[in-house]
Write a protein that holds these residues in place. Structure first.
Motif, short mmCIF file in Angstrom:
data_model
loop_
_atom_site.label_atom_id
_atom_site.label_comp_id
_atom_site.label_asym_id
_atom_site.label_seq_id
_atom_site.Cartn_x
_atom_site.Cartn_y
_atom_site.Cartn_z
N UNK A 1 0.42 -1.27 -0.15
CA UNK A 1 -0.65 0.49 -0.18
C UNK A 1 1.00 1.06 0.23
N UNK A 2 0.56 2.87 -0.79
CA UNK A 2 1.03 3.39 -1.00
C UNK A 2 -0.28 4.64 -0.79
N UNK A 3 0.47 5.59 -0.17
CA UNK A 3 0.33 7.03 0.10
C UNK A 3 0.59 7.99 -0.14
N UNK A 4 -0.55 8.77 -0.41
CA UNK A 4 0.13 10.09 -1.02
C UNK A 4 -0.35 12.03 0.24
N UNK A 5 0.39 12.12 1.33
CA UNK A 5 -0.04 13.16 1.77
C UNK A 5 0.41 14.63 1.04
N UNK A 6 -0.43 15.25 1.80
CA UNK A 6 0.18 17.60 1.18
C UNK A 6 0.70 17.03 2.56
N UNK A 7 1.99 17.68 1.61
CA UNK A 7 2.72 18.17 2.75
C UNK A 7 2.66 19.32 3.61
N UNK B 1 -7.55 18.01 -4.91
CA UNK B 1 -6.16 18.13 -4.51
C UNK B 1 -5.16 17.68 -5.79
N UNK B 2 -6.15 17.69 -7.16
CA UNK B 2 -5.65 17.67 -8.09
C UNK B 2 -4.57 18.36 -8.21
N UNK B 3 -4.29 19.23 -8.36
CA UNK B 3 -3.91 21.01 -8.83
C UNK B 3 -2.46 20.63 -8.17
N UNK B 4 -2.20 19.66 -6.70
CA UNK B 4 -0.80 19.83 -6.47
C UNK B 4 -0.57 18.62 -7.13
N UNK B 5 -0.58 17.89 -8.22
CA UNK B 5 -0.04 16.62 -9.19
C UNK B 5 0.90 15.57 -8.13
N UNK B 6 -0.27 15.40 -7.21
CA UNK B 6 -0.42 13.53 -6.58
C UNK B 6 0.37 13.06 -7.51
N UNK B 7 -0.65 12.49 -8.39
CA UNK B 7 -0.85 11.61 -9.24
C UNK B 7 0.99 11.53 -10.29
N UNK B 8 1.18 12.23 -10.55
CA UNK B 8 3.43 12.51 -11.46
C UNK B 8 3.90 11.77 -10.66
N UNK B 9 3.88 12.29 -9.01
CA UNK B 9 4.79 12.10 -8.27
C UNK B 9 4.71 10.74 -7.55
N UNK B 10 3.72 10.39 -7.66
CA UNK B 10 3.11 8.40 -7.54
C UNK B 10 3.36 7.84 -8.38
N UNK B 11 2.99 8.02 -9.75
CA UNK B 11 3.43 6.88 -11.18
C UNK B 11 4.59 7.18 -10.51
N UNK B 12 5.94 8.35 -11.39
CA UNK B 12 7.47 7.89 -10.53
C UNK B 12 7.24 7.59 -9.79
N UNK B 13 7.02 7.89 -8.95
CA UNK B 13 8.14 6.61 -6.95
C UNK B 13 7.62 5.42 -7.88
N UNK B 14 7.33 4.68 -7.45
CA UNK B 14 5.88 4.03 -7.36
C UNK B 14 6.88 2.97 -8.52
N UNK C 1 -3.80 12.18 0.62
CA UNK C 1 -5.31 12.90 -0.44
C UNK C 1 -4.96 11.93 -2.08
N UNK C 2 -4.31 10.70 -1.75
CA UNK C 2 -4.35 9.81 -2.55
C UNK C 2 -3.71 8.46 -2.19
#
Length: 297
Positions: free
Chosen positions: A160-166, A196-209, A172-173
């Motif tokens: 499991x992975x989580x994305x957090x607003x700093x 929270x999509x304006x924070x680009x959580x998808x880009x950093x999650x996809x890349x890090x995963x 948020x994802x």
């Protein structure tokens, strides 16, 4: 090793209340009124009509068995969206690189426990359905938590992975990943809070995963899922255009329940008219279209 992993998934599905069945060391699970194989997309799960008939009996009331003969060089319309190579961030196009950097500045990505997702991810899960045109939320918060908590103890096959607003620390994802040895990491579920999509959580999650599973863990490939037939999302298109994923053609086998076969055969010529009035028929007709194309090749 394959049988050992399949047994782990069988035990997981049992804890989750999902119906599954072994046939010749392969595991099959009841999923969205279908019976589908459990395992990496690269594997061959071809079935005889006799075996499919047996599965339809054991996992009734499934309307069909959707199987695959694994990766193929022949394009027939059925595919999984996979990636087997991570492009370094400095080699990416400027726009994509900026999205990843912005995501990294605003968000933190980290692996989390199944228990954490069970206790904290419901707001993200429920909010994500605001973006889906033809999909409605059918789970309750209690069902969501029970399903996730059932995966405790199965961390060898579930990540499991989580994305957090700093700024706030808010989740948020999140993402749930099924693991098949070091062959495939399957991104089985990924949900984003649309606010929270304006924070680009998808880009950093996809890349890090991708970096974790391909560069660090050395999986053969990661899989974001099969071709989506039920509702329109841009996720797979984004993965292909920005993160090095590709459409990997696959062999397709469809074995219908006799009643389903009769309905498809009788109504297929009128499919364009019927699916306009009955949206739920669209994925079934599309699957049959691909099935006929496969059988003709």
């Amino acid at each position: 090793m394959k049988l050992e992993v399949n047994r782990r998934y069988f035990d997981l599905f049992k804890e989750q209340g999902r119906r599954a069945f072994f046939l010749d060391d392969n595991l099959w699970v009841y999923y969205q009124n279908m019976i589908v194989p459990v395992g990496p997309a690269i594997d061959n799960f071809s079935l005889s009509r006799t075996a499919a008939k047996f599965l339809l009996h054991k996992l009734s009331p499934a309307i069909l068995v959707r199987s695959t003969t694994g990766f193929s060089e022949i394009a027939n319309g059925w595919y999984s969206v996979i990636c087997d190579n991570v492009e370094h961030i400095m080699k990416m196009r400027g726009k994509i690189r900026k999205e990843i950097v912005r995501g990294a500045n605003k968000c933190e990505v980290r692996k989390v426990s199944v228990k954490f997702i069970a206790e904290n991810a419901w707001p993200v899960f429920s909010s994500a359905f605001k973006r889906y045109r033809n999909t409605r939320l059918v789970k309750t918060e209690r069902q969501f938590k029970q399903n996730m908590l059932a995966a405790i103890g199965f961390e060898d096959i579930v990540d499991c992975w989580g994305v957090f607003e700093k700024e706030s620390g808010r989740l948020i994802a999140y993402s749930q990943v099924y693991l098949y040895d070091k062959i495939e990491a399957n991104y089985s579920m990924t949900k984003f809070d649309p606010d929270y999509l304006r924070l680009n959580p998808s880009a950093i999650l996809f890349y890090e995963r991708n970096k974790y599973y391909l560069d660090v863990q050395k999986f053969q490939y990661v899989n974001s899922g099969f071709r989506n037939l039920s509702h329109a999302t841009r996720v797979q298109e984004v993965l292909i255009s920005k993160f090095g994923f590709r459409k990997q053609s696959m062999g397709l086998q469809i074995h219908y329940h006799p009643v389903t076969a009769g309905i498809i055969c009788a109504t297929y010529p009128c499919r364009n008219l019927l699916q306009k009035s009955f949206e739920f028929l669209r994925p079934l007709y599309k699957l049959e279209e691909i099935n006929r194309r496969t059988c003709s090749q």
